[in-house]
Design a protein around this motif. Sequence first.
Motif, mmCIF file in Angstrom:
data_model
loop_
_atom_site.group_PDB
_atom_site.id
_atom_site.type_symbol
_atom_site.label_atom_id
_atom_site.label_comp_id
_atom_site.label_asym_id
_atom_site.label_seq_id
_atom_site.Cartn_x
_atom_site.Cartn_y
_atom_site.Cartn_z
ATOM 1 N N ASP A 116 -8.587 -7.691 0.474
ATOM 2 C CA ASP A 116 -8.171 -7.103 -0.798
ATOM 3 C C ASP A 116 -7.537 -8.163 -1.697
ATOM 4 O O ASP A 116 -7.796 -8.202 -2.907
ATOM 5 C CB ASP A 116 -7.174 -5.967 -0.545
ATOM 6 C CG ASP A 116 -6.622 -5.385 -1.831
ATOM 7 O OD1 ASP A 116 -7.326 -4.588 -2.473
ATOM 8 O OD2 ASP A 116 -5.475 -5.752 -2.188
ATOM 9 N N SER A 168 0.817 -1.219 0.000
ATOM 10 C CA SER A 168 0.000 0.000 0.000
ATOM 11 C C SER A 168 0.849 1.266 0.000
ATOM 12 O O SER A 168 0.310 2.369 0.014
ATOM 13 C CB SER A 168 -0.924 0.010 1.227
ATOM 14 O OG SER A 168 -0.172 -0.144 2.423
ATOM 15 N N TYR A 170 0.927 -3.398 3.742
ATOM 16 C CA TYR A 170 0.235 -4.165 2.707
ATOM 17 C C TYR A 170 -1.267 -4.108 2.933
ATOM 18 O O TYR A 170 -1.735 -3.960 4.066
ATOM 19 C CB TYR A 170 0.702 -5.623 2.708
ATOM 20 C CG TYR A 170 2.158 -5.775 2.325
ATOM 21 C CD1 TYR A 170 2.518 -6.022 1.002
ATOM 22 C CD2 TYR A 170 3.167 -5.647 3.280
ATOM 23 C CE1 TYR A 170 3.842 -6.166 0.641
ATOM 24 C CE2 TYR A 170 4.500 -5.776 2.926
ATOM 25 C CZ TYR A 170 4.834 -6.026 1.603
ATOM 26 O OH TYR A 170 6.145 -6.146 1.253
ATOM 27 N N ASN A 171 -1.996 -4.213 1.844
ATOM 28 C CA ASN A 171 -3.452 -4.269 1.940
ATOM 29 C C ASN A 171 -3.872 -5.543 2.680
ATOM 30 O O ASN A 171 -3.120 -6.516 2.765
ATOM 31 C CB ASN A 171 -4.093 -4.250 0.555
ATOM 32 C CG ASN A 171 -3.872 -2.922 -0.152
ATOM 33 O OD1 ASN A 171 -3.433 -1.955 0.456
ATOM 34 N ND2 ASN A 171 -4.177 -2.885 -1.441
ATOM 35 N N ASP A 172 -5.080 -5.528 3.193
ATOM 36 C CA ASP A 172 -5.524 -6.649 4.023
ATOM 37 C C ASP A 172 -5.867 -7.875 3.176
ATOM 38 O O ASP A 172 -5.821 -7.864 1.944
ATOM 39 C CB ASP A 172 -6.717 -6.233 4.897
ATOM 40 C CG ASP A 172 -7.896 -5.726 4.071
ATOM 41 O OD1 ASP A 172 -7.943 -6.016 2.854
ATOM 42 O OD2 ASP A 172 -8.768 -5.044 4.640
#
Length: 475
Positions: free
Chosen positions: A196, A184, A191-193
């Motif tokens: 995502d 991200s 980092y995106n979850d």
Amino acid sequence: MTMDRRQASERVTVVLSIECLKGSSKADEWTGDMLQTGDIVEELKIGSSVSIRSPFKNGKTGIQRLLHSSFKSKDTSIQVRVRRGDDEFAELQACIVPNESAGRKQYMLRAIDDPNYAVGFCDRTESDCFALQASRNSRMVSALTRTQLQDGYVAYPWGRKMQEFLSVPNSSCFLSLLFFPKSSDRAASRYNDLEDTLARANAWLTASQSSGVPVVFMNIHTESLLTKISGETASSTVNIAGSLSDLANMSNASLYGFEDYHGVDIGVVRAVRLWYAPLGGEFPLEIKIKESDTKLGFAISRTEEGFIYISSVIDGDDNAPSTRSGLNDLYKEALAASKWLVISRVSNQKVLPWMVSSSGAIRCFDTVSLSQKLSLHRHAKVPILIHVFLWDQALASNSRGSTSSRAIATPPVMPLPPEIQLSRQPNENQVMPLPPEASDDNISLSDGLDLRLDRDTAGDASFRFHDFSLPNNWV
């Protein structure tokens, strides 16, 4: 007084008794036909020369010496006759074998008709033997409670099985794509979850199906990958779950960390692996080359999702390799069904996308190098074996029947697993693939072309062609 001493003497009379060491394969030691713990030994016959009856001198010790000498002289056949109660008898035909768990020079008897069943000898009083015989039912229930299932390792001929039972030797028919969580920020410290990552996997599969790639969803799961982390990444992820109440924070996290015994920060990346399969399995096509062939007669392209497919074929040339192999017919069937004719393997090597990086780029095969390899096959006059995705299993038998004369040893079709047999194809609103000239990623090769190379989107080692100087650009 004299009578009491006589009764006491009878109760302490020591006899040679049976001890069941290993049960039979069907637990028959609990039936009346086989020897049981507590049976009193009446007679032993070893081979054809030794026969001794009760009472036995020195009890178990003397019998073990006798068994040792018989085993050394290779006279291991033995018959045992026992008494149960006052008038019930049973016999066992066995062989003498070492009892390694009991120590050196210790032996037991293994049944001839059931090698799992083994008994030994034990010194007991006669009254104890009678008590054991009377408690058979309770001991049987106790044995049922104590008995554990055994497991172990068995050898398996993996090399031979992988050659004989796989459609492509040493290569599986399982297809998957690994999605790393998307970073991200530019520093790739956050980092995106997980949601995502799952959404991107869903979008990739749906986009592939909508574009005309004949694949179907199989399964999806997370994979935990370890990596070393430091700096802001470590400070934001290590000890994210310091207590039980913090575990909820990890349920949707795509990266969390911990500190090992040496003080090194370790990150756990939760990637997502998507499993998919071709709707109609994989079908092999062998393209044979003749001396007179100047082109193969087809062009290849790559979809945005990373699949390589046949983007066009030559028409009107019955002597072209693509026509002789039946590739033209399959290509036309694919267009009629609004599907791409996707190439899954070249020379048994998978050429499918296999990873999505944290930057979001799909790692897939380069169409330029593949075109060069196919052209080298033509120059070297080496047959080309490719596998393509089918969208209908009925096409496999039809195509095989029409091309049986050209294929010497065609591998069998890789079928769709039975658990995903579909009553109808997913994505009924499939769009018709664009004509090959509308594809930006179209690749065709012809000797002596004046062409310009530009960077492709797949990475530094991949290119695409533009501004062809000749109208017919075929592999």
